[in-house]
Design an enzyme around this catalytic site. Structure first.
Site, PDB file in Angstrom:
ATOM      1  N   SER A 148       0.855  -1.191   0.000  1.00 34.64           N
ATOM      2  CA  SER A 148       0.000   0.000   0.000  1.00 34.64           C
ATOM      3  C   SER A 148       0.888   1.237   0.000  1.00 34.64           C
ATOM      4  O   SER A 148       1.623   1.486   0.962  1.00 34.64           O
ATOM      5  CB  SER A 148      -0.900   0.009   1.234  1.00 34.64           C
ATOM      6  OG  SER A 148      -1.479   1.287   1.394  1.00 34.64           O
ATOM      7  N   HIS A 152      -1.515  -1.464  -4.115  1.00 38.59           N
ATOM      8  CA  HIS A 152      -2.737  -0.981  -3.461  1.00 38.59           C
ATOM      9  C   HIS A 152      -2.665   0.541  -3.329  1.00 38.59           C
ATOM     10  O   HIS A 152      -1.713   1.086  -2.766  1.00 38.59           O
ATOM     11  CB  HIS A 152      -2.858  -1.642  -2.086  1.00 38.59           C
ATOM     12  CG  HIS A 152      -4.123  -1.319  -1.346  1.00 38.59           C
ATOM     13  ND1 HIS A 152      -5.311  -1.964  -1.589  1.00 38.59           N
ATOM     14  CD2 HIS A 152      -4.380  -0.417  -0.370  1.00 38.59           C
ATOM     15  CE1 HIS A 152      -6.255  -1.478  -0.785  1.00 38.59           C
ATOM     16  NE2 HIS A 152      -5.713  -0.532  -0.026  1.00 38.59           N
ATOM     17  N   ASP A 175      -4.616   3.927  -2.053  1.00 44.46           N
ATOM     18  CA  ASP A 175      -5.663   4.421  -1.150  1.00 44.46           C
ATOM     19  C   ASP A 175      -6.108   5.820  -1.553  1.00 44.46           C
ATOM     20  O   ASP A 175      -5.327   6.766  -1.486  1.00 44.46           O
ATOM     21  CB  ASP A 175      -5.135   4.449   0.285  1.00 44.46           C
ATOM     22  CG  ASP A 175      -5.013   3.058   0.855  1.00 44.46           C
ATOM     23  OD1 ASP A 175      -6.011   2.326   0.829  1.00 44.46           O
ATOM     24  OD2 ASP A 175      -3.911   2.693   1.315  1.00 44.46           O
ATOM     25  N   MET A 222      -8.561   8.842  -0.685  1.00 44.87           N
ATOM     26  CA  MET A 222      -9.342   9.387   0.438  1.00 44.87           C
ATOM     27  C   MET A 222      -9.777  10.810   0.132  1.00 44.87           C
ATOM     28  O   MET A 222      -8.999  11.593  -0.427  1.00 44.87           O
ATOM     29  CB  MET A 222      -8.500   9.390   1.710  1.00 44.87           C
ATOM     30  CG  MET A 222      -7.915   8.042   2.065  1.00 44.87           C
ATOM     31  SD  MET A 222      -7.094   8.102   3.670  1.00 44.87           S
ATOM     32  CE  MET A 222      -6.287   6.496   3.671  1.00 44.87           C
ATOM     33  N   HIS A 259      -8.486   1.543  -3.891  1.00 43.08           N
ATOM     34  CA  HIS A 259      -9.406   1.434  -2.751  1.00 43.08           C
ATOM     35  C   HIS A 259     -10.020   2.816  -2.540  1.00 43.08           C
ATOM     36  O   HIS A 259      -9.354   3.715  -2.024  1.00 43.08           O
ATOM     37  CB  HIS A 259      -8.588   0.951  -1.543  1.00 43.08           C
ATOM     38  CG  HIS A 259      -9.315   0.945  -0.245  1.00 43.08           C
ATOM     39  ND1 HIS A 259      -8.664   0.808   0.968  1.00 43.08           N
ATOM     40  CD2 HIS A 259     -10.629   1.056   0.058  1.00 43.08           C
ATOM     41  CE1 HIS A 259      -9.550   0.830   1.945  1.00 43.08           C
ATOM     42  NE2 HIS A 259     -10.747   0.999   1.432  1.00 43.08           N
ATOM     43  N   MET A 317     -12.027   5.394  -0.792  1.00 47.76           N
ATOM     44  CA  MET A 317     -12.632   5.801   0.483  1.00 47.76           C
ATOM     45  C   MET A 317     -13.221   7.187   0.258  1.00 47.76           C
ATOM     46  O   MET A 317     -12.748   8.189   0.793  1.00 47.76           O
ATOM     47  CB  MET A 317     -11.561   5.801   1.588  1.00 47.76           C
ATOM     48  CG  MET A 317     -11.155   4.387   1.992  1.00 47.76           C
ATOM     49  SD  MET A 317      -9.567   4.335   2.875  1.00 47.76           S
ATOM     50  CE  MET A 317      -8.455   4.205   1.482  1.00 47.76           C
ATOM     51  N   MET A 334     -11.820  -4.516   5.982  1.00 46.80           N
ATOM     52  CA  MET A 334     -10.979  -3.539   6.689  1.00 46.80           C
ATOM     53  C   MET A 334     -10.737  -4.051   8.106  1.00 46.80           C
ATOM     54  O   MET A 334     -11.682  -4.303   8.857  1.00 46.80           O
ATOM     55  CB  MET A 334     -11.659  -2.170   6.770  1.00 46.80           C
ATOM     56  CG  MET A 334     -11.690  -1.375   5.478  1.00 46.80           C
ATOM     57  SD  MET A 334     -10.104  -1.193   4.635  1.00 46.80           S
ATOM     58  CE  MET A 334      -9.139  -0.308   5.874  1.00 46.80           C
ATOM     59  N   ASP A 375      -7.000  -5.469   4.857  1.00 44.84           N
ATOM     60  CA  ASP A 375      -6.297  -4.183   4.823  1.00 44.84           C
ATOM     61  C   ASP A 375      -6.324  -3.548   6.209  1.00 44.84           C
ATOM     62  O   ASP A 375      -7.392  -3.250   6.748  1.00 44.84           O
ATOM     63  CB  ASP A 375      -7.019  -3.285   3.797  1.00 44.84           C
ATOM     64  CG  ASP A 375      -6.330  -1.947   3.567  1.00 44.84           C
ATOM     65  OD1 ASP A 375      -5.229  -1.723   4.097  1.00 44.84           O
ATOM     66  OD2 ASP A 375      -6.926  -1.128   2.833  1.00 44.84           O
TER      67      ASP A 375
HETATM   68  C1  DX5 Z   1      -6.077   2.627   5.551  1.00 48.51           C
HETATM   69  C2  DX5 Z   1      -5.720   2.107   4.197  1.00 48.51           C
HETATM   70  C3  DX5 Z   1      -4.659   1.070   4.162  1.00 48.51           C
HETATM   71  C4  DX5 Z   1      -3.352   1.427   4.799  1.00 48.51           C
HETATM   72  C5  DX5 Z   1      -2.972   0.254   5.634  1.00 48.51           C
HETATM   73  O1  DX5 Z   1      -7.261   3.320   5.476  1.00 48.51           O
HETATM   74  O2  DX5 Z   1      -6.848   1.585   3.536  1.00 48.51           O
HETATM   75  O3  DX5 Z   1      -4.455   0.556   2.854  1.00 48.51           O
HETATM   76  O4  DX5 Z   1      -2.304   1.707   3.911  1.00 48.51           O
HETATM   77  O5  DX5 Z   1      -1.909   0.609   6.391  1.00 48.51           O
HETATM   78  P1  DX5 Z   1      -1.137  -0.380   7.356  1.00 48.51           P
HETATM   79  O6  DX5 Z   1      -0.748  -1.579   6.536  1.00 48.51           O
HETATM   80  O7  DX5 Z   1      -0.001   0.454   7.778  1.00 48.51           O
HETATM   81  O8  DX5 Z   1      -2.074  -0.729   8.479  1.00 48.51           O
HETATM   82 ZN    ZN Z   2      -6.499   0.524   1.624  1.00 45.65          ZN
END
Ligand code: DX5
Ligand code: ZN
Length: 222
Positions: free
Chosen positions: A7, A32, A34, A36, A65, A67, A136, A174
């Site tokens: 990620s 991956h 993210d 947001m 992903h 969000m 999650m 994740d």
């Molecule tokens: C959090 C993200 C994850 C994040 C996970 O909202 O969706 O993908 O990168 O981070 P770690 O692996 O550090 O918990």
């Molecule tokens: Zn994620």
């Protein structure tokens, strides 16, 4: 077959191409990403322009992903940018079925994400539509949080539902995937392992991806 999905949330964004290449050398097979929006989650990250640049920097599939609220409004831009997999949150979707259809129509692999507090039964009806379910195991928004233990039960329940329904969707996890949790996660039935902090946090993505994936494979008897 378990796969490691580094990620980039925890990567050095000024050197993203190098960081991704190092994680790939360490055994990462899907990147991956993210996304947001500061509304659905209390943080802001990146959007289609970064995906477009990543697309040129790696041949690995890009797992976006989302969000974000109003995902349908942005899904076509992720398709144009070169996203391969796109997941939308159950909690952020007013019309989940429509969003999943849109993702598939645009030639990408659709997936649904469940927050820690959302039960797996909520998505039973749409399971035949998804390439994977993302469980999650932290509250979305930040890297480096502590793994929520009851996520293991949700993984087991999903694996059971998959068998009962005769489906083939994959189970992705994740949040808090690290050396001390990965064996239990794999043994519960997950096969797509997202890891941010555990891969990029110490500044040694190749080394740390390799050892994490080795631990996962050992737990899976691969
Ligand atoms: C959090 C993200 C994850 C994040 C996970 O909202 O969706 O993908 O990168 O981070 P770690 O692996 O550090 O918990
Ligand atoms: Zn994620």
């Amino acid at each position: 077959m378990v796969e490691l999905l580094p990620s980039i949330l925890s990567a050095d964004f000024a050197h993203l191409a190098d960081q991704v290449a190092a994680a790939e050398r360490g055994g990462g097979t899907v990147i991956h990403v993210d996304v947001m929006d500061g509304h659905f989650v209390p943080n802001i990250t990146l959007g289609p322009p970064v995906v477009k640049s990543l697309r040129k920097a790696t041949a690995l599939p890009l797992d976006c992903h989302l969000m974000i609220e109003n995902a349908d409004q942005f899904i076509p831009a992720f398709a144009d940018a070169g996203a391969d997999w796109v997941s939308v949150h159950f909690e952020a979707s007013r019309h989940l079925h429509r969003s999943l259809e849109l993702i598939a129509q645009l030639g990408m692999k659709p997936a649904v994400v469940l927050n820690p507090a959302t039960g797996v039964e909520a998505i039973r009806e749409i399971l035949p539509m998804v390439h994977h379910v993302l469980v999650m195991s932290v509250n979305p928004g930040f890297g480096g949080q502590k793994f929520i233990e009851f996520s293991l039960d949700k993984i087991r329940q999903l694996a059971k539902m998959r068998q009962e329904l005769g489906l083939a969707f994959r189970i992705e996890v994740d949040g808090g995937v690290a050396h001390d949790t990965v064996a239990r996660i794999v043994q519960a039935g997950a096969d797509l392992l997202v890891a941010g902090n555990a891969v990029f946090g110490a500044g040694q993505p190749e080394r740390d991806a390799r050892t994490l994936l080795a631990a996962a494979r050992e737990a899976a008897n691969e």
